[in-house]
Design a protein around this motif. Structure first.
Motif, PDB file in Angstrom:
ATOM      1  N   GLU A 145      51.479  31.385  46.427  1.00 32.14           N
ATOM      2  CA  GLU A 145      51.825  30.771  47.701  1.00 32.14           C
ATOM      3  C   GLU A 145      51.394  31.705  48.823  1.00 32.14           C
ATOM      4  N   PHE A 146      50.678  31.166  49.808  1.00 33.97           N
ATOM      5  CA  PHE A 146      50.323  31.931  51.007  1.00 33.97           C
ATOM      6  C   PHE A 146      51.066  31.313  52.176  1.00 33.97           C
ATOM      7  N   ALA A 147      51.968  32.038  52.764  1.00 32.64           N
ATOM      8  CA  ALA A 147      52.672  31.573  53.979  1.00 32.64           C
ATOM      9  C   ALA A 147      53.103  30.106  53.869  1.00 32.64           C
ATOM     10  N   GLY A 148      53.844  29.788  52.823  1.00 31.37           N
ATOM     11  CA  GLY A 148      54.403  28.443  52.671  1.00 31.37           C
ATOM     12  C   GLY A 148      53.433  27.419  52.105  1.00 31.37           C
ATOM     13  N   HIS A 149      52.167  27.822  51.901  1.00 30.67           N
ATOM     14  CA  HIS A 149      51.176  26.888  51.344  1.00 30.67           C
ATOM     15  C   HIS A 149      50.870  27.285  49.902  1.00 30.67           C
ATOM     16  N   LEU A 150      51.032  26.317  48.976  1.00 32.78           N
ATOM     17  CA  LEU A 150      50.749  26.602  47.571  1.00 32.78           C
ATOM     18  C   LEU A 150      49.239  26.517  47.320  1.00 32.78           C
ATOM     19  N   ALA A 151      48.571  27.660  47.265  1.00 34.64           N
ATOM     20  CA  ALA A 151      47.124  27.678  47.032  1.00 34.64           C
ATOM     21  C   ALA A 151      46.830  27.384  45.571  1.00 34.64           C
ATOM     22  N   VAL A 152      47.706  27.864  44.676  1.00 32.81           N
ATOM     23  CA  VAL A 152      47.602  27.546  43.247  1.00 32.81           C
ATOM     24  C   VAL A 152      48.975  27.093  42.767  1.00 32.81           C
ATOM     25  N   GLY A 202      35.529  23.310  41.020  1.00 30.86           N
ATOM     26  CA  GLY A 202      36.290  22.561  42.016  1.00 30.86           C
ATOM     27  C   GLY A 202      35.716  22.778  43.395  1.00 30.86           C
ATOM     28  N   PRO A 203      36.085  21.923  44.346  1.00 30.98           N
ATOM     29  CA  PRO A 203      35.527  22.029  45.699  1.00 30.98           C
ATOM     30  C   PRO A 203      36.023  23.277  46.431  1.00 30.98           C
ATOM     31  N   SER A 204      35.398  23.586  47.538  1.00 33.66           N
ATOM     32  CA  SER A 204      35.768  24.749  48.339  1.00 33.66           C
ATOM     33  C   SER A 204      37.239  24.681  48.742  1.00 33.66           C
ATOM     34  N   GLY A 205      37.937  25.794  48.575  1.00 31.53           N
ATOM     35  CA  GLY A 205      39.326  25.888  49.012  1.00 31.53           C
ATOM     36  C   GLY A 205      40.338  25.397  47.993  1.00 31.53           C
ATOM     37  N   CYS A 206      39.898  25.019  46.784  1.00 29.38           N
ATOM     38  CA  CYS A 206      40.834  24.457  45.809  1.00 29.38           C
ATOM     39  C   CYS A 206      41.624  25.540  45.066  1.00 29.38           C
ATOM     40  N   GLY A 207      41.294  26.808  45.260  1.00 26.19           N
ATOM     41  CA  GLY A 207      42.085  27.883  44.662  1.00 26.19           C
ATOM     42  C   GLY A 207      41.398  28.656  43.550  1.00 26.19           C
ATOM     43  N   LYS A 208      40.101  28.469  43.387  1.00 28.83           N
ATOM     44  CA  LYS A 208      39.377  29.120  42.288  1.00 28.83           C
ATOM     45  C   LYS A 208      39.421  30.648  42.382  1.00 28.83           C
ATOM     46  N   THR A 209      39.041  31.167  43.557  1.00 24.90           N
ATOM     47  CA  THR A 209      39.012  32.624  43.726  1.00 24.90           C
ATOM     48  C   THR A 209      40.418  33.209  43.601  1.00 24.90           C
ATOM     49  N   THR A 210      41.384  32.512  44.162  1.00 26.53           N
ATOM     50  CA  THR A 210      42.778  32.992  44.093  1.00 26.53           C
ATOM     51  C   THR A 210      43.227  33.107  42.635  1.00 26.53           C
ATOM     52  N   LEU A 211      42.887  32.102  41.834  1.00 22.09           N
ATOM     53  CA  LEU A 211      43.228  32.135  40.408  1.00 22.09           C
ATOM     54  C   LEU A 211      42.556  33.331  39.721  1.00 22.09           C
ATOM     55  N   PHE A 255      32.001  39.636  42.073  1.00 21.19           N
ATOM     56  CA  PHE A 255      32.511  38.881  43.216  1.00 21.19           C
ATOM     57  C   PHE A 255      31.500  37.897  43.782  1.00 21.19           C
ATOM     58  N   GLN A 256      32.053  36.953  44.563  1.00 19.04           N
ATOM     59  CA  GLN A 256      31.264  35.946  45.257  1.00 19.04           C
ATOM     60  C   GLN A 256      30.163  36.645  46.065  1.00 19.04           C
ATOM     61  N   SER A 257      30.522  37.675  46.814  1.00 21.30           N
ATOM     62  CA  SER A 257      29.501  38.457  47.518  1.00 21.30           C
ATOM     63  C   SER A 257      29.550  39.870  46.938  1.00 21.30           C
ATOM     64  N   ASP A 288      32.515  35.073  39.996  1.00 19.42           N
ATOM     65  CA  ASP A 288      32.886  34.138  41.051  1.00 19.42           C
ATOM     66  C   ASP A 288      31.628  33.677  41.784  1.00 19.42           C
ATOM     67  N   GLU A 289      31.158  32.491  41.484  1.00 23.72           N
ATOM     68  CA  GLU A 289      29.943  31.925  42.096  1.00 23.72           C
ATOM     69  C   GLU A 289      28.828  32.965  42.164  1.00 23.72           C
ATOM     70  N   PRO A 290      28.454  33.557  41.029  1.00 26.92           N
ATOM     71  CA  PRO A 290      27.501  34.668  41.081  1.00 26.92           C
ATOM     72  C   PRO A 290      26.095  34.231  41.476  1.00 26.92           C
ATOM     73  N   THR A 336      32.500  28.080  39.757  1.00 28.12           N
ATOM     74  CA  THR A 336      31.396  27.414  40.438  1.00 28.12           C
ATOM     75  C   THR A 336      31.899  26.134  41.099  1.00 28.12           C
ATOM     76  N   HIS A 337      31.186  25.684  42.151  1.00 25.27           N
ATOM     77  CA  HIS A 337      31.507  24.329  42.616  1.00 25.27           C
ATOM     78  C   HIS A 337      30.336  23.400  42.349  1.00 25.27           C
ATOM     79  N   ASP A 338      29.403  23.900  41.493  1.00 27.79           N
ATOM     80  CA  ASP A 338      28.232  23.112  41.114  1.00 27.79           C
ATOM     81  C   ASP A 338      28.493  22.466  39.751  1.00 27.79           C
TER      82      ASP A 338
HETATM   83  N1  LIG Z   1      44.854  35.920  51.727  1.00 30.25           N
HETATM   84  C1  LIG Z   1      45.083  34.640  52.038  1.00 30.25           C
HETATM   85  N2  LIG Z   1      46.017  34.295  52.958  1.00 30.25           N
HETATM   86  C2  LIG Z   1      46.263  32.990  53.259  1.00 30.25           C
HETATM   87  N3  LIG Z   1      45.628  31.960  52.682  1.00 30.25           N
HETATM   88  C3  LIG Z   1      44.689  32.224  51.762  1.00 30.25           C
HETATM   89  C4  LIG Z   1      44.362  33.574  51.401  1.00 30.25           C
HETATM   90  N4  LIG Z   1      43.388  33.532  50.451  1.00 30.25           N
HETATM   91  C5  LIG Z   1      43.125  32.220  50.253  1.00 30.25           C
HETATM   92  N5  LIG Z   1      43.900  31.435  51.026  1.00 30.25           N
HETATM   93  C6  LIG Z   1      43.912  29.963  51.046  1.00 30.25           C
HETATM   94  O1  LIG Z   1      44.147  29.515  49.732  1.00 30.25           O
HETATM   95  C7  LIG Z   1      43.349  28.368  49.425  1.00 30.25           C
HETATM   96  C8  LIG Z   1      42.477  28.656  48.204  1.00 30.25           C
HETATM   97  O2  LIG Z   1      41.521  29.639  48.541  1.00 30.25           O
HETATM   98  P1  LIG Z   1      40.443  30.169  47.496  1.00 30.25           P
HETATM   99  O3  LIG Z   1      39.699  31.274  48.136  1.00 30.25           O
HETATM  100  O4  LIG Z   1      41.141  30.461  46.223  1.00 30.25           O
HETATM  101  O5  LIG Z   1      39.515  28.886  47.336  1.00 30.25           O
HETATM  102  P2  LIG Z   1      38.159  28.710  46.502  1.00 30.25           P
HETATM  103  O6  LIG Z   1      38.393  27.576  45.571  1.00 30.25           O
HETATM  104  O7  LIG Z   1      37.743  29.994  45.923  1.00 30.25           O
HETATM  105  O8  LIG Z   1      37.125  28.227  47.622  1.00 30.25           O
HETATM  106  P3  LIG Z   1      35.551  28.570  47.792  1.00 30.25           P
HETATM  107  O9  LIG Z   1      34.827  27.641  46.850  1.00 30.25           O
HETATM  108  O10 LIG Z   1      35.280  28.200  49.225  1.00 30.25           O
HETATM  109  O11 LIG Z   1      35.323  30.003  47.507  1.00 30.25           O
HETATM  110  C9  LIG Z   1      42.568  28.069  50.697  1.00 30.25           C
HETATM  111  O12 LIG Z   1      43.259  27.072  51.411  1.00 30.25           O
HETATM  112  C10 LIG Z   1      42.577  29.383  51.429  1.00 30.25           C
HETATM  113  O13 LIG Z   1      42.490  29.178  52.828  1.00 30.25           O
END
Ligand SMILES: Nc1ncnc2c1ncn2[C@@H]1O[C@H](COP(=O)(O)OP(=O)(O)OP(=O)(O)O)[C@@H](O)[C@H]1O
Ligand SMILES: [Mg+2]
Length: 375
Positions: free
Chosen positions: A29-36, A53-62, A98-100, A175-177, A208-210
């Motif tokens: 959870e990031f600031a009240g938002h469940l990223a995963v 999954g699409p951008s922002g779906c939580g892949k990197t966080t996982l 890493f992604q970059s 991560d999206e190498p 990947t998102h491909d």
């Molecule tokens: N450190 C953080 N603080 C607050 N929110 C975050 C943080 N890191 C990620 N998020 C949010 O968590 C959600 C998931 O982010 P994440 O980076 O895991 O997505 P992703 O699937 O890897 O996307 P992408 O394909 O664009 O790399 C997004 O809504 C992102 O804005």
């Protein structure tokens, strides 16, 4: 590093049955938002496992929670059966690309790859041997003396890969190498990556998102949307037996029709009423205890197209015909719906000569190719 302790009585020749990575109730959870959202996942030893999954779906966080760069809000992570949730990253037997990724610009290719081994205080002769091996693996043995700015994008990517595997980790997370590479190079690297993974026998977790990349490279794929894992399965199952509307729409092209799913068991053949179209045959993609709103999923290439009158299928009017070389894409007006169908160039020439916009066509499919899901 994280090996299981075996008692003297245990049969040490037995293969370990523990998954390479095991995740239980893991969430962030990031600031009240469940990223995963809390999720369970098992990744097998030597598996090429993709998270798609699409951008922002939580892949990197996982991924960051598996590596330990991110502290989970709940849940546990096990590597080879050992709970590492509270173990710092440097003591986990894994590596992340890493992604970059960044190479050290002032070090040569060889020094870049050897760096990790130096940090781990591997003896010099051993470090040199393993670095040479890793560079051979990515076919860069001849460029060890170059600096990163004397390499192409693809070559730099290979150096980063060599660096990720040189210390012989159990698990490598990528991560999206290939994100920064052009299409041609991407294709080559996909093949190289897969070959490498087989050769070194390391578990790969690949983000990947491909969708095409995930389908061609993976043993299994986890499809994510908005922090939720929608389905985990092999490429063919993900494509042919999607369990949710999202998975069907995200992977490949798919007709999605709103329907009322009747109650029934998974695999049962049913007829559903589609307004303006009539009764369509399909099978239930899952057990439905009571009738509820659902989606009928139908891939364009599963629709058989004939001249209307020849068959007894649904009738559609051709609106657009697009030539793509090996196949034709058709948009077909059926009542208020526009269905997509694809027809191989062979079938189009042989069975549908002179096909033009405005023609009436009969559409049919096998019931098992029209799956009805309620999620
Ligand atoms: N450190 C953080 N603080 C607050 N929110 C975050 C943080 N890191 C990620 N998020 C949010 O968590 C959600 C998931 O982010 P994440 O980076 O895991 O997505 P992703 O699937 O890897 O996307 P992408 O394909 O664009 O790399 C997004 O809504 C992102 O804005
Ligand atoms: Mg990401």
């Amino acid at each position: 590093m994280t090996t299981q302790t075996t008692s003297a009585a245990a049969d040490t020749t037995a293969p370990t049955t523990a998954p390479a990575v095991e995740i239980q109730g893991l969430s962030k959870e990031f600031a009240g938002h469940l990223a995963v959202h809390p999720l369970d996942l098992e990744i097998r030893e030597n598996e090429f496992f993709s998270i798609l999954g699409p951008s922002g779906c939580g892949k990197t966080t996982l991924m960051r929670m598996i590596t330990g760069f991110e502290t989970p809000s709940s849940g546990r992570v096990r590597l080879g059966g050992v709970d590492v949730t509270d173990v710092p990253t440097r003591n986990r037997d894994l590596n992340m690309l890493f992604q970059s990724y960044a190479l050290f610009p002032h070090l040569t290719v060889f020094e870049n790859v050897a760096f990790e081994l130096r940090v781990r205080r591997v003896a010099k002769a051993e470090a040199n041997r393993r670095t040479t091996e890793a560079l051979e693996l990515v076919k860069l043995g001849h460029l060890g003396d170059r600096k990163p700015d004397q390499l192409s994008g693809g070559q730099r990517q290979r150096v980063a890969l060599a660096r990720a595997v040189v210390s012989g980790p159990k698990v490598v997370l990528l991560d999206e190498p290939l994100g920064a590479l052009d299409q041609q190079l991407r294709k080559e690297m996909q093949y190289e990556l897969k070959r490498m993974q087989r050769e070194v026998g390391i578990t790969f977790i690949y983000v990947t998102h491909d969708q095409e990349e995930a389908l061609t490279m993976s043993d299994r794929i986890a499809v994510m949307s908005e922090g939720v894992v929608q389905q985990v399965a092999g490429p063919e199952d993900i494509y042919n037996r999607p369990e949710t509307r999202f998975v069907a729409g995200f992977i490949g092209s798919c007709n999605l029709l709103d329907v009322q799913a009747p109650a029934g068991a998974e695999g049962e053949e049913v007829a559903v009423e589609v307004p303006g179209v009539g009764a369509l045959r399909g099978v239930l993609g899952e057990t439905v205890p009571t009738p509820r709103a659902g989606t009928l999923l139908l891939r364009p290439e599963r629709i058989e197209v004939r001249r209307a009158g020849e068959g007894d299928g649904v009738v559609g009017v051709a609106e657009t015909l697009t030539f793509l070389g090996e196949e034709w894409h058709l948009h077909l007006r059926v009542g208020e719906h526009l269905l997509r169908a694809s027809v191989s160039s062979l079938v189009k020439e042989r069975d549908l000569p002179g096909l033009a916009a405005g023609d009436r066509l009969s559409l049919s499919w096998r019931p098992q190719d029209a799956r009805i899901v309620v999620r």
